[in-house]
Design a protein around this motif. Structure first.
Motif, PDB file in Angstrom:
ATOM      1  N   ILE A 192       0.833  -1.206   0.000  1.00 22.56           N
ATOM      2  CA  ILE A 192       0.000   0.000   0.000  1.00 22.56           C
ATOM      3  C   ILE A 192       0.868   1.256   0.000  1.00 22.56           C
ATOM      4  O   ILE A 192       0.549   2.260  -0.656  1.00 22.56           O
ATOM      5  CB  ILE A 192      -0.940  -0.003   1.223  1.00 22.56           C
ATOM      6  CG1 ILE A 192      -2.025  -1.069   1.058  1.00 22.56           C
ATOM      7  CG2 ILE A 192      -1.577   1.364   1.431  1.00 22.56           C
ATOM      8  CD1 ILE A 192      -2.996  -0.792  -0.059  1.00 22.56           C
ATOM      9  N   ALA A 193       1.989   1.226   0.744  1.00 22.95           N
ATOM     10  CA  ALA A 193       2.883   2.388   0.796  1.00 22.95           C
ATOM     11  C   ALA A 193       3.434   2.711  -0.594  1.00 22.95           C
ATOM     12  O   ALA A 193       3.486   3.873  -1.010  1.00 22.95           O
ATOM     13  CB  ALA A 193       4.021   2.130   1.773  1.00 22.95           C
ATOM     14  N   TRP A 194       3.845   1.673  -1.331  1.00 23.55           N
ATOM     15  CA  TRP A 194       4.329   1.899  -2.693  1.00 23.55           C
ATOM     16  C   TRP A 194       3.208   2.420  -3.596  1.00 23.55           C
ATOM     17  O   TRP A 194       3.426   3.309  -4.418  1.00 23.55           O
ATOM     18  CB  TRP A 194       4.904   0.596  -3.268  1.00 23.55           C
ATOM     19  CG  TRP A 194       6.275   0.299  -2.772  1.00 23.55           C
ATOM     20  CD1 TRP A 194       6.620  -0.578  -1.775  1.00 23.55           C
ATOM     21  CD2 TRP A 194       7.490   0.890  -3.228  1.00 23.55           C
ATOM     22  NE1 TRP A 194       7.982  -0.564  -1.589  1.00 23.55           N
ATOM     23  CE2 TRP A 194       8.543   0.322  -2.468  1.00 23.55           C
ATOM     24  CE3 TRP A 194       7.795   1.834  -4.201  1.00 23.55           C
ATOM     25  CZ2 TRP A 194       9.874   0.679  -2.662  1.00 23.55           C
ATOM     26  CZ3 TRP A 194       9.130   2.184  -4.384  1.00 23.55           C
ATOM     27  CH2 TRP A 194      10.142   1.610  -3.624  1.00 23.55           C
ATOM     28  N   LEU A 195       2.013   1.864  -3.433  1.00 27.33           N
ATOM     29  CA  LEU A 195       0.879   2.313  -4.244  1.00 27.33           C
ATOM     30  C   LEU A 195       0.573   3.781  -3.975  1.00 27.33           C
ATOM     31  O   LEU A 195       0.300   4.553  -4.913  1.00 27.33           O
ATOM     32  CB  LEU A 195      -0.347   1.449  -3.941  1.00 27.33           C
ATOM     33  CG  LEU A 195      -1.641   1.831  -4.666  1.00 27.33           C
ATOM     34  CD1 LEU A 195      -1.467   1.704  -6.174  1.00 27.33           C
ATOM     35  CD2 LEU A 195      -2.805   0.964  -4.183  1.00 27.33           C
ATOM     36  N   MET A 196       0.616   4.201  -2.721  1.00 25.63           N
ATOM     37  CA  MET A 196       0.322   5.594  -2.373  1.00 25.63           C
ATOM     38  C   MET A 196       1.377   6.542  -2.955  1.00 25.63           C
ATOM     39  O   MET A 196       1.059   7.655  -3.377  1.00 25.63           O
ATOM     40  CB  MET A 196       0.248   5.754  -0.859  1.00 25.63           C
ATOM     41  CG  MET A 196      -0.930   5.072  -0.194  1.00 25.63           C
ATOM     42  SD  MET A 196      -2.531   5.694  -0.782  1.00 25.63           S
ATOM     43  CE  MET A 196      -3.021   4.337  -1.858  1.00 25.63           C
ATOM     44  N   GLN A 197       2.645   6.112  -2.966  1.00 27.06           N
ATOM     45  CA  GLN A 197       3.678   6.960  -3.586  1.00 27.06           C
ATOM     46  C   GLN A 197       3.416   7.135  -5.078  1.00 27.06           C
ATOM     47  O   GLN A 197       3.564   8.232  -5.624  1.00 27.06           O
ATOM     48  CB  GLN A 197       5.062   6.329  -3.372  1.00 27.06           C
ATOM     49  CG  GLN A 197       5.548   6.374  -1.939  1.00 27.06           C
ATOM     50  CD  GLN A 197       6.985   5.891  -1.835  1.00 27.06           C
ATOM     51  OE1 GLN A 197       7.924   6.602  -2.184  1.00 27.06           O
ATOM     52  NE2 GLN A 197       7.154   4.676  -1.358  1.00 27.06           N
ATOM     53  N   ILE A 198       3.022   6.036  -5.749  1.00 25.24           N
ATOM     54  CA  ILE A 198       2.718   6.120  -7.179  1.00 25.24           C
ATOM     55  C   ILE A 198       1.553   7.074  -7.423  1.00 25.24           C
ATOM     56  O   ILE A 198       1.609   7.941  -8.311  1.00 25.24           O
ATOM     57  CB  ILE A 198       2.399   4.715  -7.724  1.00 25.24           C
ATOM     58  CG1 ILE A 198       3.641   3.839  -7.673  1.00 25.24           C
ATOM     59  CG2 ILE A 198       1.879   4.799  -9.156  1.00 25.24           C
ATOM     60  CD1 ILE A 198       3.373   2.374  -7.954  1.00 25.24           C
ATOM     61  N   ILE A 199       0.491   6.936  -6.624  1.00 27.89           N
ATOM     62  CA  ILE A 199      -0.683   7.801  -6.775  1.00 27.89           C
ATOM     63  C   ILE A 199      -0.316   9.260  -6.525  1.00 27.89           C
ATOM     64  O   ILE A 199      -0.784  10.166  -7.227  1.00 27.89           O
ATOM     65  CB  ILE A 199      -1.799   7.341  -5.821  1.00 27.89           C
ATOM     66  CG1 ILE A 199      -2.333   5.980  -6.266  1.00 27.89           C
ATOM     67  CG2 ILE A 199      -2.934   8.364  -5.773  1.00 27.89           C
ATOM     68  CD1 ILE A 199      -3.347   5.389  -5.322  1.00 27.89           C
ATOM     69  N   MET A 200       0.542   9.508  -5.507  1.00 26.10           N
ATOM     70  CA  MET A 200       0.927  10.878  -5.179  1.00 26.10           C
ATOM     71  C   MET A 200       1.628  11.556  -6.358  1.00 26.10           C
ATOM     72  O   MET A 200       1.305  12.691  -6.730  1.00 26.10           O
ATOM     73  CB  MET A 200       1.846  10.891  -3.956  1.00 26.10           C
ATOM     74  CG  MET A 200       2.344  12.278  -3.575  1.00 26.10           C
ATOM     75  SD  MET A 200       3.502  12.255  -2.193  1.00 26.10           S
ATOM     76  CE  MET A 200       4.920  11.462  -2.937  1.00 26.10           C
ATOM     77  N   PHE A 201       2.562  10.834  -6.993  1.00 28.43           N
ATOM     78  CA  PHE A 201       3.302  11.451  -8.090  1.00 28.43           C
ATOM     79  C   PHE A 201       2.460  11.543  -9.359  1.00 28.43           C
ATOM     80  O   PHE A 201       2.671  12.439 -10.175  1.00 28.43           O
ATOM     81  CB  PHE A 201       4.604  10.695  -8.332  1.00 28.43           C
ATOM     82  CG  PHE A 201       5.657  11.012  -7.315  1.00 28.43           C
ATOM     83  CD1 PHE A 201       6.354  12.207  -7.358  1.00 28.43           C
ATOM     84  CD2 PHE A 201       5.928  10.132  -6.280  1.00 28.43           C
ATOM     85  CE1 PHE A 201       7.310  12.514  -6.412  1.00 28.43           C
ATOM     86  CE2 PHE A 201       6.875  10.425  -5.329  1.00 28.43           C
ATOM     87  CZ  PHE A 201       7.574  11.621  -5.389  1.00 28.43           C
ATOM     88  N   ILE A 202       1.517  10.621  -9.537  1.00 28.71           N
ATOM     89  CA  ILE A 202       0.581  10.765 -10.650  1.00 28.71           C
ATOM     90  C   ILE A 202      -0.261  12.023 -10.456  1.00 28.71           C
ATOM     91  O   ILE A 202      -0.478  12.807 -11.395  1.00 28.71           O
ATOM     92  CB  ILE A 202      -0.325   9.517 -10.757  1.00 28.71           C
ATOM     93  CG1 ILE A 202       0.479   8.330 -11.270  1.00 28.71           C
ATOM     94  CG2 ILE A 202      -1.502   9.789 -11.694  1.00 28.71           C
ATOM     95  CD1 ILE A 202      -0.305   7.032 -11.327  1.00 28.71           C
TER      96      ILE A 202
END
Length: 278
Positions: A192-202
């Motif tokens: 989830i932490a990796w997914l949230m980083q991806i969403i943040m930069f998108i």
């Protein structure tokens, strides 16, 4: 955490405050901003990216001697509540009529005390619930935990506490308790932490336009350099001067802290300021 609790708390409070103030004063002098707007900018970029720090330390197998690694992990995970408080305080000061900096003092203690107490109590409650409840499928436990995380933040925010601090302390409380499905939950939240980083930069990429960034890229770069090479070292040296840390360890810690830089938020803030001014 216990051996680094005192320096970690100073770094995540006084260190963040000194970083915010120094960046704010420099930005108000260097850019066409009022000193209040400059302090708001400093508050926004004052904290480090905890996910980046954890990723570098754990994924790259970096070995730091003594208490440097736990100090970096503790401070990077606990400085967001202070940055959140400063950002909300400066926004209120700029937008709410009759708001005074003196009002920040009770607001600070209320947010930190309520957030800490709520985080500890709700963390204990979550451990009790996970150990007692019997779900039919093991895959439902991560879903339940994700909902409980949102609940911790929401309840704490409703009572006036700092939701970020509550979530962080509740997770520490859960990690130190005997809880079923612990390993599977840790793996789930790592993903989830990796997914949230991806969403943040998108989200950042969708909100920032090159035509808005280029005119202020030079200003943003200079402020980012000041943040990394002046403001953050100032906060680190001042906070760690109360403890027996050598200059070498302070320098190593500063390098690790700068790895979680907030330059992305700086570019986003600069672009929005420029577009609104236009």
């Amino acid at each position: 955490m216990k051996p680094v609790l005192k320096p970690g708390l100073l770094l995540s409070t006084i260190g963040v405050l000194l970083t915010a103030v120094s960046v704010g004063l420099f930005a108000s002098w260097f850019v066409d901003l009022t000193w209040k707007e400059g302090l708001l900018l400093g508050a926004i970029v004052s904290s480090t990216d905890a996910a980046a720090v954890f990723s570098i330390l754990r994924r790259k197998s970096i070995g730091l001697k003594g208490h440097l690694r736990p100090l970096l992990e503790f401070e990077s995970g606990s400085n967001d509540p202070m940055a959140f408080f400063l950002t909300i305080g400066m926004t209120s000061w700029l937008s709410v009529e009759g708001f005074s900096p003196v009002d920040l003092i009770p607001m600070f203690f209320k947010q930190m005390i309520f957030g800490a107490v709520a985080g500890f109590l709700l963390g204990k409650g979550i451990v009790f619930l996970i150990n007692k409840i019997n779900l039919e499928y093991d895959g439902l436990y991560p879903v339940l935990m994700l909902g409980l995380v949102v609940l911790v933040y929401t309840v704490t925010d409703l009572v006036g506490g700092n939701g970020f601090l509550a979530v962080y302390l509740s997770a520490i409380t859960m990690n130190q308790s005997r809880m079923l499905h612990h390993k599977s939950l840790v793996r789930f939240f790592d993903g989830i932490a990796w997914l949230m980083q991806i969403i943040m930069f998108i989200a950042l990429g969708l909100l920032v336009y090159p035509t808005q960034v280029w005119p202020v890229a030079g200003l943003g770069f200079v402020i980012a350099m000041f943040l990394m090479f002046v403001a953050r070292p100032l906060g680190v040296w001042a906070s760690m001067s109360f403890f027996n840390f050598s200059n070498r360890k302070k320098g190593i810690y500063q390098l690790g802290r700068s790895s979680g830089s907030s330059a992305d938020r700086l570019c986003y803030f600069s672009a929005n300021c420029w577009s609104r001014e236009k």
